[in-house]
Design a protein around this motif. Structure first.
Motif, mmCIF file in Angstrom:
data_model
loop_
_atom_site.group_PDB
_atom_site.id
_atom_site.type_symbol
_atom_site.label_atom_id
_atom_site.label_comp_id
_atom_site.label_asym_id
_atom_site.label_seq_id
_atom_site.Cartn_x
_atom_site.Cartn_y
_atom_site.Cartn_z
ATOM 1 N N ASP A 143 -7.976 3.359 0.463
ATOM 2 C CA ASP A 143 -6.745 2.751 -0.026
ATOM 3 C C ASP A 143 -5.546 3.698 0.046
ATOM 4 O O ASP A 143 -4.397 3.273 -0.085
ATOM 5 N N GLY A 153 0.844 -1.183 0.000
ATOM 6 C CA GLY A 153 0.000 0.000 0.000
ATOM 7 C C GLY A 153 0.875 1.226 0.000
ATOM 8 O O GLY A 153 2.094 1.134 -0.168
ATOM 9 N N ASP A 172 -8.961 -0.986 1.241
ATOM 10 C CA ASP A 172 -9.281 -0.928 -0.181
ATOM 11 C C ASP A 172 -10.790 -1.039 -0.395
ATOM 12 O O ASP A 172 -11.386 -0.287 -1.177
#
Length: 421
Positions: A117, A3, A112
């Protein structure tokens, strides 16, 4: 699953959210992070909303602590209290065979799915498991060890004074006073000397020993189990408070022992699988250093008339008498050893807590209960599972049944003998 990365620039204006587990300890650890330039908030949000948020994003068969931690974080992000574009999240990764190593991945999937996200997730681990790990330095680690020993000391002494205090609330007030005072030691990056640690621990023990008490006989209960459910009120339905309301004295083995356990496992691996001389020397010195700090706490408690944990070497002997120390998934041999230690210290009524479906801890807790009872006939053990589908009433009724047996035994003459090893 990667991420957005948390960068040094973000330290200035990002708030890092951390789920609570052991409230006293985490206050100290949060102050350490702040001393190194991080803005952190410990999450204390509880209630059905947290569980509901967790169930939205974490499968019901997944580890209950993951569901609660992720639920707390998602609930916090939705609360409006934080600017989600200036917020990061932090979770630990343990490594080994525990599913806790996968919490980071589960959290990123949840973010997400919820449209967050862009929120960075930091990992707290010492095994290089994630590229977005918190960069720990040796001074930070040493201060963290001091913080944990302070937290364990306050937890130990409060639990031995609170059930007997003549003036309700004295032990809690004293705990809060010492917490605020000790937090000053973690304002800067300066290390705490061993001498200052010893002086503080002695002063803490002396102050708790001065609290007016009436030492009437109480049912003494020990709590062991999976690390999150063992300590977190959210995870165990406020078990510690429930036992207090039932008129019990509670002993919860310290978080520091889990740290000792993980480092001792490094020595066990050296013995089982081989190691370089340098690596083995470093492991030995780390264990020696950690044990020295632990012994400062033991000495302070015993010098003022409190029950202290056993020598760690004795805990190793107790565990080794019932289970191989190569058994180190979850809480492994430590949990079995702690059950025997509690029985030996005079806390024979033992609750083992674990998330439903936690295979390692079912093996080393439920699976070892019979063996522990054979070694410690006075042990009165009950295993309690925690998950979203378990009712609090059922859990507490099972504990009450165990306590009723403990009260019956309390009326009988003491015949406890040393635990054979």
């Amino acid at each position: 699953m990667s991420g957005p990365k948390f960068t040094d620039v973000m330290k200035k204006d990002y708030t890092i959210l951390i789920p609570d587990m052991t409230t006293i300890h985490f206050k100290f650890l949060a102050r350490i992070f702040r001393g190194y330039g991080y803005h952190v908030d410990i999450l204390y949000n509880q209630g059905p909303a947290v569980v509901d948020e967790g169930l939205k994003y974490v499968h019901n068969d997944t580890c209950y602590p993951a569901l609660l931690c992720i639920g707390q974080m998602m609930d916090a992000l939705r609360s409006g209290k934080y600017d989600v574009h200036k917020t990061a999240l932090l979770l630990t990764q343990t490594g080994g065979g525990c599913r806790a190593s996968n919490y980071i991945c589960l959290l990123r999937k949840a973010l997400d799915k919820a449209g967050y996200d862009f929120v960075p997730v930091l990992s707290l681990n010492f095994a290089g498991l994630d590229e977005n790990a918190v960069p720990f330095t040796i001074p930070m680690v040493i201060k963290a060890m001091m913080a944990v020993i302070y937290g364990d000391t306050l937890m130990l002494l409060r639990n031995q004074v609170r059930p007997y205090e003549l003036h309700r609330g004295d032990a809690d007030r004293l705990t809060d006073e010492w917490t605020e005072k000790l937090l000053q030691d973690f304002r800067s990056t300066q290390l705490i000397s061993r001498k200052k640690l010893r002086r503080n621990l002695d002063a803490i023990a002396a102050s708790f020993a001065a609290v007016p008490v009436n030492r009437v006989p109480k049912v003494k209960v020990g709590v062991v189990g999976e690390i999150y459910v063992k300590y977190a009120a959210l995870g165990n339905n406020n078990l510690e408070q429930f036992l207090y309301e039932q008129g019990c004295e509670t002993m919860i083995p310290g978080l520091y022992d889990f740290i000792m356990y993980t480092m001792q496992n490094a020595l066990e691996d050296d013995a089982l699988y081989g190691s370089t001389k340098l690596r083995h020397f470093l492991h030995t010195q780390i264990v020696k250093f950690l044990n020295g700090i632990r012994n400062e706490m033991r000495a302070a408690a015993m010098n003022h008339g409190f029950t202290a944990p056993s020598e760690f070497s004795h805990l190793l002997e107790l565990a080794g008498s019932v289970i191989g120390r190569g058994c180190k998934m979850g809480e492994g041999w430590l949990l079995s050893g702690e059950m025997m230690e509690l029985a030996e210290l005079g806390y024979p009524n033992i609750i083992t807590v674990q998330p439903f479906g936690c295979l390692p801890n079912h093996i080393v807790a439920k699976g070892m209960a019979r063996t522990v009872k054979e070694k410690c006939p006075e042990a009165n053990i009950v295993a309690i599972d925690y998950d979203p589908g378990a009712t609090r009433v059922n859990q507490e009724n099972r504990i009450k049944l165990m306590l009723s047996i403990g009260r019956e035994k309390l009326q009988q003459p003491e015949t406890r003998e040393p635990v054979p090893v």
